[in-house]
Design an enzyme around this catalytic site. Structure first.
Site: not given
Lengths: 118, 129
Positions: B40, B78-80
């Protein structure tokens, strides 16, 4: 290593598309993918000189494009038709760029392994 | 059979991109392909919010991702940095930032863009939604 083309289709600052595309391009280059950038449609507005995005509460990520050679991202392509659509000439733009017509863009996209569009 | 990595850039509600990503992922699994991970990025990180609470007769895409992930041991990442900017935090990040709430939990994990890029290298094909 795989070849990746990151396509910039949105204008800068109004959305986060351009900034997040640039983040991905630099990260991919640091993982040694062969990365090229293509600016088309509204995305060509990334290349205009003298932008001051801080005035609208945005980080100046345009300045970061200057760091791309250090990441070995050498290929920056611009759609000729999009420049014409926005009334831009090469003199108005920031970088050393290759301006391509639709056929040359198609050939480039065929030559890479993956294309991501932002 | 191929290995795919799926990138989801579309948000959880008001945009059909994430739903198409979910259906593509399901169909690819059904057809016997393998999914290396679902990543994501951009507004796609909203798919990871466990606080999505649509009406009971509406589709809950977060729940659908979680169920698909549990059924097929799918990796959801997730892309943090994209997530933190949009208020999507795991318990660990909430603690670090001194915030009282968090909304991202297992099976979704926080990762870096590096996981997208290493996935691109390993997979046969990246598909973006």
């Amino acid at each position: 290593m795989k070849k990746l083309c990151v396509v910039f289709r949105h204008g800068p600052h109004g959305t986060a598309h351009g900034r997040e595309a640039l983040d991905l391009a630099m990260l991919a280059a640091s993982f040694e993918l062969e990365v090229s950038l293509l600016f088309c449609d509204e995305g060509v507005l990334h290349l205009l000189q003298g932008q001051e995005p801080e005035k609208i509460g945005c980080r100046d990520y345009i300045a970061t494009f200057k760091a791309l050679p250090f990441y070995d991202v050498e290929i920056q392509l611009v759609c000729k038709q999009s420049l014409a659509d926005y009334g831009l000439s090469k003199a108005a733009l920031e970088e050393e760029l290759q301006i391509l017509d639709a056929a040359a863009i198609t050939a480039h996209l065929k030559s890479v392994d993956e294309v991501v569009v932002y | 059979m191929s290995t795919f990595i799926i990138q989801v850039n579309g948000t959880a509600y008001g945009d059909s991109a994430a739903f198409h990503a979910l259906k593509f992922t399901e169909a690819a699994i059904q057809a016997g392909h393998s999914i290396l991970r679902v990543f994501f990025y951009q507004d796609g990180v909203f798919n990871s919010s466990s606080l999505l609470a649509p009406a009971s007769d509406e589709f809950n895409i977060h729940q659908a991702w979680v169920e698909l992930a549990r059924q097929h041991r799918l990796e959801l990442v997730n892309c943090v940095s994209a997530a933190l900017r949009r208020g999507l935090l795991s318990a660990a990040e909430a603690r670090e930032q001194g915030l009282a709430h968090w909304n991202v939990s297992e099976p979704v994990v926080m990762g870096g863009l590096g996981e997208l890029v290493t996935g691109m290298v390993k997979a046969d094909r990246l598909v973006c939604f």
